[in-house]
Design a protein around this motif. Structure first.
Motif, PDB file in Angstrom:
ATOM      1  N   THR A  83      41.191  54.889  40.143  1.00 31.94           N
ATOM      2  CA  THR A  83      40.711  55.839  39.136  1.00 31.94           C
ATOM      3  C   THR A  83      41.311  57.217  39.350  1.00 31.94           C
ATOM      4  O   THR A  83      41.773  57.871  38.403  1.00 31.94           O
ATOM      5  N   LYS A  84      41.322  57.678  40.589  1.00 37.19           N
ATOM      6  CA  LYS A  84      41.860  59.015  40.861  1.00 37.19           C
ATOM      7  C   LYS A  84      43.381  59.048  40.742  1.00 37.19           C
ATOM      8  O   LYS A  84      43.951  60.066  40.320  1.00 37.19           O
TER       9      LYS A  84
ATOM     10  N   SER B  33      45.370  60.089  37.523  1.00 35.20           N
ATOM     11  CA  SER B  33      45.730  61.476  37.200  1.00 35.20           C
ATOM     12  C   SER B  33      47.238  61.692  37.243  1.00 35.20           C
ATOM     13  O   SER B  33      47.737  62.684  36.692  1.00 35.20           O
TER      14      SER B  33
ATOM     15  N   TYR C 126      36.103  63.454  37.345  1.00 32.02           N
ATOM     16  CA  TYR C 126      36.424  62.482  38.390  1.00 32.02           C
ATOM     17  C   TYR C 126      35.252  62.280  39.349  1.00 32.02           C
ATOM     18  O   TYR C 126      35.047  61.167  39.858  1.00 32.02           O
TER      19      TYR C 126
END
Length: 385
Positions: free
Chosen positions: A322-323, A326, A361
């Motif tokens: 998920t991070k 970015s 986030y």
């Protein structure tokens, strides 16, 4: 009653904690007040009032309706939805790929095990950003233009503009079929939970494979028939220099999703391999002595025990995926970071923009952690009294 003396360890501990909290508060007050003073000295407005102003810039792809005349708040919502879209699909696909590769690394077939090991070592030891550049270049530079698109299947075209897919027409039947699929998935999970509880209590639960398959096929089919059995699809077709109709998986989305799945899948493969190897060899031997084939032993005996080892580190890999999304800004995918960067460049609200990114986030990571930890507690060993 405790004696209030510095020689009392409890008193000293409380005093040290109070001083630490006071020091942190003083540093925070200094940073905030200094920042506000500098912003005021430079006539830079602070606050989140800019979210209601007109954005004035276009976004390449949006899961909801968006026009440049919409507000910055709606633009940031589009970025959030784009981030969630790639993260949710990426988590599912990376889990499937990582599980298959982790099992393949333990295969008795030498070529399969070596190829799986080569994939894991190659992907784990090259930077994700470099891989994203590679996949994006392969899509945009090696695939043909839209007029010479490759037709994989009827209605499915691949070109340097992405992947064009047919889309069900807007009708009640397809809506009911989607609701039926969601209901079938929920019922399957409920039945699996009840069967697990029955096994833990010492009973014998019936196999649910055919039952779940019947629900997943039958309920959507029933909804489709109840809605009039529509068959109309919005099929992409070539018009001018591009395609019209259907839906598009853009090169940016495809490259980002592919890169995240391939990269994270290599780490999940090692987690799965370690979890399987943590199960005592005697479990394999005992199950095989009963005449179970190796595939059944892995599915019914080993993997259920390995899950208790796999799930905790798997949470970290989901958070990393998920991070790592970015990095989409590097290949032009309009995620929350990309749109927030455009917003803060236009408004000058740099601090607010960064805070919004951090909050997004943080919220996503905490949500994933809560859900996986809940599942982990359900899978944990419970000692019998």
């Amino acid at each position: 009653m405790a004696r209030l003396s510095w020689s009392n360890p409890s008193v000293r501990s409380a005093a040290y904690q109070a001083m630490a909290v006071a020091a942190v508060a003083a540093v925070a007050w200094f940073l905030v007040s200094n920042t506000l003073a500098n912003l005021a000295a430079r006539n830079i407005a602070s606050g989140f009032g800019f979210l209601g102003r007109e954005a004035g810039f276009a976004i390449g792809e949006s899961p909801i309706a968006y026009e440049p005349q919409d507000t910055y708040g709606r633009a940031l919502l589009v970025g959030l939805l784009n981030t969630l879209r790639v993260a949710a699909v990426g988590i599912v696909l990376a889990t499937v790929l990582g599980t298959l590769m982790g099992i393949a690394r333990l295969s008795r077939n030498w070529p399969v095990a070596r190829l799986a090991a080569a994939y894991v070592e190659l992907m784990r030891n090259t930077p994700l950003l470099l891989q994203l550049f590679l996949w994006y270049a392969l899509i945009t530079e090696t695939l043909p233009p839209a007029r010479q698109a490759i037709q994989l299947l009827p209605g499915i075209f691949v070109s340097n503009r992405g992947i064009k897919l047919p889309l069900p027409a807007d009708s009640l039947g397809f809506d009911l079929a989607g609701l039926g699929l969601l209901l079938a998935a929920a019922l399957s999970l409920l039945l699996a939970h009840l069967a697990r509880r029955k096994r833990h209590s010492g009973g014998q639960a019936r196999p649910l494979g055919w039952t779940s398959a019947g629900l997943l096929v039958g309920l959507p089919l029933a909804g489709w028939l109840a809605g009039g059995a529509p068959t109309a699809f919005d099929v992409p077709r070539l018009q001018g220099f591009g395609f019209v109709g259907g839906t598009t998986l853009t090169p940016e989305y495809t490259a980002l999703l592919f890169g995240l799945v391939i990269y994270t899948g290599a780490f999940i493969a090692e987690v799965v391999r370690a979890g399987i190897q943590s199960v005592d060899r005697g479990q394999w031997e005992a199950a095989e002595s009963l005449g179970l084939p190796r595939r059944a032993v892995l599915r019914q005996v080993v993997l259920p025990q390995a899950l208790r080892v796999i799930i905790p580190p798997l949470t970290s890999q989901y958070l990393n995926l998920t991070k790592n999304s970015s990095l989409a800004v590097a290949i032009g995918y309009p995620d929350i970071v990309s749109i927030a960067n455009t917003t803060l460049n236009q408004t000058g609200q740099a601090i607010e923009g960064v805070l919004i990114i951090m909050a997004v986030y943080l919220a996503i990571s905490l949500t994933i952690s809560v859900l996986i930890n809940f599942y982990n507690r359900r899978m944990a060993f419970v000692e019998r009294q």
